[in-house]
Design an enzyme around this catalytic site. Sequence first.
Site, mmCIF file in Angstrom:
data_model
loop_
_atom_site.group_PDB
_atom_site.id
_atom_site.type_symbol
_atom_site.label_atom_id
_atom_site.label_comp_id
_atom_site.label_asym_id
_atom_site.label_seq_id
_atom_site.Cartn_x
_atom_site.Cartn_y
_atom_site.Cartn_z
ATOM 1 N N ASN A 107 0.841 -1.206 0.000
ATOM 2 C CA ASN A 107 0.000 0.000 0.000
ATOM 3 C C ASN A 107 0.867 1.243 0.000
ATOM 4 O OD1 ASN A 107 0.346 -0.628 3.139
ATOM 5 N ND2 ASN A 107 -0.190 1.542 2.953
ATOM 6 N N CYS A 108 0.270 2.364 -0.434
ATOM 7 C CA CYS A 108 0.916 3.659 -0.286
ATOM 8 C C CYS A 108 0.028 4.496 0.622
ATOM 9 C CB CYS A 108 1.167 4.328 -1.634
ATOM 10 S SG CYS A 108 -0.331 4.800 -2.518
ATOM 11 N N ALA A 109 -0.039 5.798 0.422
ATOM 12 C CA ALA A 109 -0.791 6.661 1.338
ATOM 13 C C ALA A 109 -2.285 6.412 1.266
ATOM 14 C CB ALA A 109 -0.494 8.124 1.040
#
Length: 540
Positions: free
Chosen positions: A468-470
């Site tokens: 995942n990222c932000a």
Amino acid sequence: MMQKLQRFGGAMFTPVLLFAFSGIILAIAIMLQNTLIVGDIATAGTMWANFWSIVESGGWTVFNQMELLFVIGLPLGLAKKASGRAALESVVVYMTFNNFVGKILDLMGPTFGVDFTQEAGGDSGIKLIAGIKTLDTNLIGAILVAAIVVWLHNRFFETKLPDFLGIFQGSSLVVMIGFFLMLPLAFLTAWGWPIIQGLISSMQGFLASSGTLGVWLYVFLERLLIPTGMHHFIYQPFIYGPAVVEGGITAYWLNNLSEFASSTAPLKELFPAGGFGLHNVSKIFAPLGIAAAFYATADPAKKKKTLALLIPTALTAVLAGITEPFEFTFLFIAPQLFLIHAALAATLGATVYAFGVVGDVGSGLITMLTQFIIPMSINHLGTVLTLIGTGLAFSVIYFFVFRFAILKFDIKTPGRELEEDVKMYSKKDYRERQANGKTASAGGAYASSAAHYLEGLGGTANIADVNNCATRLRVSVKDENLVKEDSFFKAAGAHGVVRKGKAFQIIVGLDVPQVRDAFEDEMKRNEVLADTDSQTEPMV
């Protein structure tokens, strides 16, 4: 390769999330030690000044140890298994690398053109990292070593050694291999990095003098690459790395915030490289105009639902500077509008720079207030008003440009879809779906949506990798044909889905870390159930 770069970019965002809070704390602490802002109470030696000096020292923690954050953060995001152990291995190998470099230069500094007798810091090119005097390779060295360790961990962590060598397997084996790899890498660094430092210094001068066009291109590329997840590679070398100033624009701005606020000289003269900190300006002003255009062009019967969609996503962008949920709301419906958005954002950044605005204006209104508007209002009120006035003017420009394009080309933005249902589902819709027999697993506030996403991605057996990222849950699948339509994911609250072969990005929002944990927990639960079923023999 694109998939791997996206995953790498998402992992790099993990430590970056820590910078926002620290930046706000530093800005407040530095501001409250400025006598021009709070008066004589902030005079050096007073209890007030001493207290905020202590607070400031704590705020510098993440910026002073930025390399260690990335050395730990990348393995946490990229290791395929036992990520905690991978982070430990990464720290040990990185410290080994720095000890090697430090000793090589201590013994043979002149051979490599380095005066290692200098004090660390300043223009010396030398830095103390966790107490080790070494070359300042900044984030580049940290990321390179962490990437090597992640590869070693994924390749050798589960390697089975003979029983009599069992003490050397697992993390020990990874660190052992890393130890010997760091030795040649340290020699290459001692030889090559001083040359790179010279090139960086030249690039700093070029970019600082590149003017408005350079700022425009920088902001345009940063916005344009958001859908690929690779925009981190554009701004991080400038904001947190040595692309234009040593240590990055954020650290440099905060370190000199009191000096800039106290000076009456134009900000552009004080910090000419600060034009590359303006890519966040559009995060505050663009959502206002875009949201207004979407609402104005929505069908009358859908305005209420459209407004319910726009308000939380726009507020998130304006206040916190997290624009991805807002931008992804319309990106996949109308990608041509996103191109316009990137061009307008670049033009906004270049315009305020041309008018004399520079500095780390912050990612969102909260940060902008503490790091720019309040401290700069003392001696640079004209610059602050220029920023706000130009930004609001561009909000109006955004509104008219988007409204014209939507109506002219009949773009199906939120509220204008042909379907009767606007494909943004409420919790009520999802609960009704659960009542129909497709109940998600228990286990937390995010378990339902996580189970829903897992089902939409083809189930546990179809998942190859999770990250995942932000704001996005990034998943690689084995068979993309098993993945359901976008509307299925939106039924659980997703803002959209990015599809690139077997790589999928579910646009979740700011709670994506919790959703990812629940997603992985659901996968583990399903794997346990599958193993139990396979081991159970039928009664005869």
